[in-house]
Write a protein that holds these residues in place. Structure first.
Motif, PDB file in Angstrom:
ATOM      1  N   CYS A   1       0.837  -1.199   0.000  1.00 13.79           N
ATOM      2  CA  CYS A   1       0.000   0.000   0.000  1.00 13.79           C
ATOM      3  C   CYS A   1       0.875   1.253   0.000  1.00 13.79           C
ATOM      4  N   ALA A   2       0.438   2.264  -0.715  1.00 18.10           N
ATOM      5  CA  ALA A   2       1.158   3.544  -0.770  1.00 18.10           C
ATOM      6  C   ALA A   2       0.391   4.593   0.013  1.00 18.10           C
ATOM      7  N   SER A   3       1.121   5.567   0.573  1.00 12.89           N
ATOM      8  CA  SER A   3       0.476   6.665   1.290  1.00 12.89           C
ATOM      9  C   SER A   3      -0.422   7.451   0.348  1.00 12.89           C
ATOM     10  N   LYS A   4      -1.438   8.076   0.907  1.00 18.01           N
ATOM     11  CA  LYS A   4      -2.400   8.820   0.109  1.00 18.01           C
ATOM     12  C   LYS A   4      -2.063  10.310   0.072  1.00 18.01           C
ATOM     13  N   GLY A   5      -2.623  11.005  -0.890  1.00 14.91           N
ATOM     14  CA  GLY A   5      -2.459  12.448  -1.010  1.00 14.91           C
ATOM     15  C   GLY A   5      -3.726  13.062  -1.561  1.00 14.91           C
ATOM     16  N   SER A   6      -3.653  14.338  -1.949  1.00 10.39           N
ATOM     17  CA  SER A   6      -4.840  15.075  -2.400  1.00 10.39           C
ATOM     18  C   SER A   6      -4.553  15.795  -3.702  1.00 10.39           C
ATOM     19  N   LEU A   7      -5.643  16.083  -4.428  1.00 10.48           N
ATOM     20  CA  LEU A   7      -5.592  16.891  -5.653  1.00 10.48           C
ATOM     21  C   LEU A   7      -6.501  18.101  -5.476  1.00 10.48           C
ATOM     22  N   PHE A   8      -5.951  19.307  -5.668  1.00  8.35           N
ATOM     23  CA  PHE A   8      -6.709  20.555  -5.612  1.00  8.35           C
ATOM     24  C   PHE A   8      -6.877  21.035  -7.051  1.00  8.35           C
ATOM     25  N   VAL A   9      -8.121  21.085  -7.523  1.00 12.02           N
ATOM     26  CA  VAL A   9      -8.402  21.422  -8.924  1.00 12.02           C
ATOM     27  C   VAL A   9      -9.187  22.727  -8.976  1.00 12.02           C
ATOM     28  N   ALA A  10      -8.643  23.715  -9.685  1.00 14.59           N
ATOM     29  CA  ALA A  10      -9.281  25.025  -9.802  1.00 14.59           C
ATOM     30  C   ALA A  10      -9.672  25.284 -11.256  1.00 14.59           C
ATOM     31  N   THR A  11     -10.762  26.045 -11.446  1.00 13.65           N
ATOM     32  CA  THR A  11     -11.183  26.469 -12.785  1.00 13.65           C
ATOM     33  C   THR A  11     -11.163  27.984 -12.855  1.00 13.65           C
ATOM     34  N   SER A  12     -10.693  28.500 -13.991  1.00  7.69           N
ATOM     35  CA  SER A  12     -10.645  29.946 -14.222  1.00  7.69           C
ATOM     36  C   SER A  12     -11.278  30.227 -15.573  1.00  7.69           C
ATOM     37  N   THR A  13     -12.407  30.932 -15.568  1.00  7.59           N
ATOM     38  CA  THR A  13     -13.164  31.162 -16.801  1.00  7.59           C
ATOM     39  C   THR A  13     -13.295  32.652 -17.059  1.00  7.59           C
ATOM     40  N   THR A  14     -12.983  33.073 -18.273  1.00  9.97           N
ATOM     41  CA  THR A  14     -13.113  34.472 -18.682  1.00  9.97           C
ATOM     42  C   THR A  14     -14.100  34.571 -19.839  1.00  9.97           C
ATOM     43  N   GLY A  15     -14.416  35.817 -20.213  1.00  7.93           N
ATOM     44  CA  GLY A  15     -15.325  36.050 -21.331  1.00  7.93           C
ATOM     45  C   GLY A  15     -16.723  36.407 -20.866  1.00  7.93           C
ATOM     46  N   VAL A  16     -17.709  36.133 -21.674  1.00  4.60           N
ATOM     47  CA  VAL A  16     -19.105  36.450 -21.366  1.00  4.60           C
ATOM     48  C   VAL A  16     -19.975  35.218 -21.565  1.00  4.60           C
ATOM     49  N   ASP A  17     -21.204  35.316 -21.010  1.00  4.16           N
ATOM     50  CA  ASP A  17     -22.129  34.184 -21.061  1.00  4.16           C
ATOM     51  C   ASP A  17     -21.456  32.924 -20.526  1.00  4.16           C
ATOM     52  N   LEU A  18     -20.891  33.057 -19.321  1.00  2.00           N
ATOM     53  CA  LEU A  18     -20.219  31.920 -18.710  1.00  2.00           C
ATOM     54  C   LEU A  18     -21.210  30.786 -18.471  1.00  2.00           C
ATOM     55  N   ASP A  19     -20.686  29.577 -18.458  1.00  3.72           N
ATOM     56  CA  ASP A  19     -21.506  28.379 -18.267  1.00  3.72           C
ATOM     57  C   ASP A  19     -22.270  28.496 -16.947  1.00  3.72           C
ATOM     58  N   ALA A  20     -23.606  28.531 -17.013  1.00  7.81           N
ATOM     59  CA  ALA A  20     -24.419  28.826 -15.828  1.00  7.81           C
ATOM     60  C   ALA A  20     -24.330  27.751 -14.760  1.00  7.81           C
ATOM     61  N   ASP A  21     -24.195  26.487 -15.154  1.00 12.61           N
ATOM     62  CA  ASP A  21     -24.202  25.405 -14.167  1.00 12.61           C
ATOM     63  C   ASP A  21     -22.818  24.845 -13.883  1.00 12.61           C
ATOM     64  N   GLY A  22     -21.773  25.561 -14.312  1.00 12.26           N
ATOM     65  CA  GLY A  22     -20.420  25.122 -14.013  1.00 12.26           C
ATOM     66  C   GLY A  22     -20.029  23.865 -14.765  1.00 12.26           C
ATOM     67  N   TYR A  23     -19.054  23.152 -14.233  1.00 10.06           N
ATOM     68  CA  TYR A  23     -18.502  21.989 -14.915  1.00 10.06           C
ATOM     69  C   TYR A  23     -18.475  20.785 -13.967  1.00 10.06           C
ATOM     70  N   THR A  24     -17.925  19.687 -14.468  1.00 16.37           N
ATOM     71  CA  THR A  24     -17.698  18.491 -13.652  1.00 16.37           C
ATOM     72  C   THR A  24     -16.227  18.109 -13.755  1.00 16.37           C
ATOM     73  N   VAL A  25     -15.599  17.854 -12.609  1.00 19.02           N
ATOM     74  CA  VAL A  25     -14.205  17.402 -12.579  1.00 19.02           C
ATOM     75  C   VAL A  25     -14.197  15.916 -12.220  1.00 19.02           C
ATOM     76  N   THR A  26     -13.499  15.119 -13.018  1.00 17.58           N
ATOM     77  CA  THR A  26     -13.439  13.673 -12.802  1.00 17.58           C
ATOM     78  C   THR A  26     -11.986  13.227 -12.703  1.00 17.58           C
ATOM     79  N   VAL A  27     -11.686  12.409 -11.701  1.00 16.92           N
ATOM     80  CA  VAL A  27     -10.337  11.864 -11.506  1.00 16.92           C
ATOM     81  C   VAL A  27     -10.335  10.391 -11.887  1.00 16.92           C
ATOM     82  N   ASP A  28      -9.427  10.039 -12.782  1.00 20.20           N
ATOM     83  CA  ASP A  28      -9.235   8.649 -13.220  1.00 20.20           C
ATOM     84  C   ASP A  28     -10.511   8.028 -13.773  1.00 20.20           C
TER      85      ASP A  28
END
Length: 444
Positions: A123-150
């Motif tokens: 077994c290997a020690s565990k860690g974390s992933l910090f995922v950020a989104t940065s969106t510019t422009g107009v008419d941004l996506d109203a319901d945001g996005y989905t982030v999926t790992v593996d």
């Protein structure tokens, strides 16, 4: 006598597996009429090395027909097996653990002989992933996005937001953003690769831009109307779509040709003695072949308020949770030595598991106070953008009162620069400082 025979059988199995110090008789230690199992017998020993071992153990299967639960370090015995070759599988292994060698593996049962086989898990020690989104422009996506790992674990995220995935195995992970609206485009590769280290947090950022959903172009007219005394002599700053800025007079108007659609409009650079009525940031719709308008009304007082600095945010990446290398702060301090300051260090835990926290608020605790205010700091690349103040605060956890110093640098309007925060308690030799990873510091 029968009990002694059974113990001798177990000792032989354990010695065969190289587990003499770890094996114990699974039966009651009291002598009883336990006979040596009849028929073909196979003992499977499982050993687990490394860290963050699977807490609920595993399941051992023989020939996909018989199964028994087993601890991360333990053994199980299967009886009544036919003589000959058998397959042994270990299932239910946590994502951060790996069965060494073949799985399933081969084992042979011989009549009248206690067979044994061993399966090793690392077994290997565990860690974390910090995922950020940065969106510019107009008419941004109203319901945001989905982030999926593996391709397995997903979380929703705002168009300008972040999420943290914890308990990930060390090593490489594929991180993908999906659910992007048709008028938005993601820059760079997708998925990205995040390499997680033991006990650490790896950060990834996805950058996106969105185009207007409307067709054609139109005009946007922004007007400022300022009344009162001591009007801001250098006017204000107008920012469009979060990216394009230009000056505008205290009583003035600008018209810009823009794509049709919704456009964020923000007014900043307002003097401390002036107040904008309503929101200083709003969304204006520009119609195709038409003009969208908005007016910012401000009122300025005759008496200039004392210099002031305020801020709210955190140092460190990840969530503000006990044990994480994160410090959160909030303050509003003025040169007339009034105001309030709080800080919580989630990496500094008291015996009861609560993070260390300090508060200065003279209005509710007379023993605490702001004692000095300096309206610049050489710790900043531009000293005029800095503030230093000394204060007395109370540690919430144990009630101790301490002197401390805070240094802050305002990197510019919200989101336009890297703000800096420093907190130091001389009597304890304790300090935390660094670039603000979320939030904003504003000097007025």
């Amino acid at each position: 006598m029968v009990y002694a025979v059974r113990r001798n059988w177990l000792a032989t199995v354990c010695a065969t597996l190289g587990l003499a110090t770890a094996c114990t008789d699974p039966q009651s230690p009291r002598p009883q009429a336990d006979l040596l199992p009849t028929g073909g017998v196979l003992t499977v020993a499982v050993t687990t090395s490394g860290s963050d071992n699977d807490p609920d153990g595993y399941t051992v299967w023989v020939d996909n027909s018989q199964s028994q639960p087993v601890a991360a370090n333990g053994l199980v015995t299967f009886t009544g097996l036919a003589e000959g070759a058998h397959e042994v599988s270990v299932l239910g292994v946590a994502a951060n653990c790996t069965v060494q060698g073949n799985n399933p593996s081969a084992a042979t049962v011989t009549a009248g002989v206690a067979g044994a086989t061993r399966v090793d898990v690392a077994c290997a020690s565990k860690g974390s992933l910090f995922v950020a989104t940065s969106t510019t422009g107009v008419d941004l996506d109203a319901d945001g996005y989905t982030v999926t790992v593996d391709g397995a674990v997903s979380q929703p995220v705002a168009t300008n937001g972040n999420v943290t995935f914890t308990g990930l195995a060390t090593g490489s992970h594929a991180v993908e953003v999906s659910g992007v609206a048709g008028n938005c485009t993601l820059s760079g590769v997708n998925p990205q690769t995040g390499n997680v280290s033991a006990g650490g947090t790896t950060s990834l950022t996805f950058s996106l831009s969105c185009n207007p959903t409307g067709s054609g172009t139109g005009s946007l007219t922004v007007t400022t109307s300022t009344t009162g005394s001591n009007l801001d002599p250098d006017g204000y700053t107008l920012t469009l779509d979060g990216t394009s800025s230009q000056p505008i007079a205290t009583n003035g108007s600008v018209t810009i040709t823009m794509p049709a659609g919704d456009h964020p409009v923000a007014l900043s650079g307002v003097a401390a003695n002036c107040t904008v009525s309503g929101a200083s940031s709003r969304t204006v719709t520009v119609p195709a072949d038409g003009t969208g308008t908005t007016t910012f009304a401000a009122t300025c007082s005759a008496q200039l308020p004392p210099p002031e600095v305020s801020g709210q945010g955190q140092l460190g990446m990840g969530s503000a949770a006990p044990g994480n290398q994160v410090q959160s702060f909030a303050f509003d301090v003025r040169a007339d030595l009034t105001g309030r300051f709080t800080i919580t260090d989630y990496s500094d835990l008291y015996p009861d598991g609560t993070p260390a926290s300090l508060i200065t608020d003279h209005s509710t605790d007379a023993a605490t106070a702001i004692t000095a205010y300096r309206n610049s700091s050489n710790a900043c690349s531009d000293p005029s953008r800095g503030v230093e103040f000394d204060a007395v605060g109370r540690v919430v956890n144990d009630g101790v009162v301490v002197d401390y110093t805070v240094i802050v640098c305002d990197g510019g309007s919200a989101g336009s620069g890297a703000d800096f925060f420093s907190f130091y308690i001389p009597s304890k030799g304790y300090g935390r400082s660094g670039t603000v990873t979320s939030g904003d510091i504003a000097k007025q």
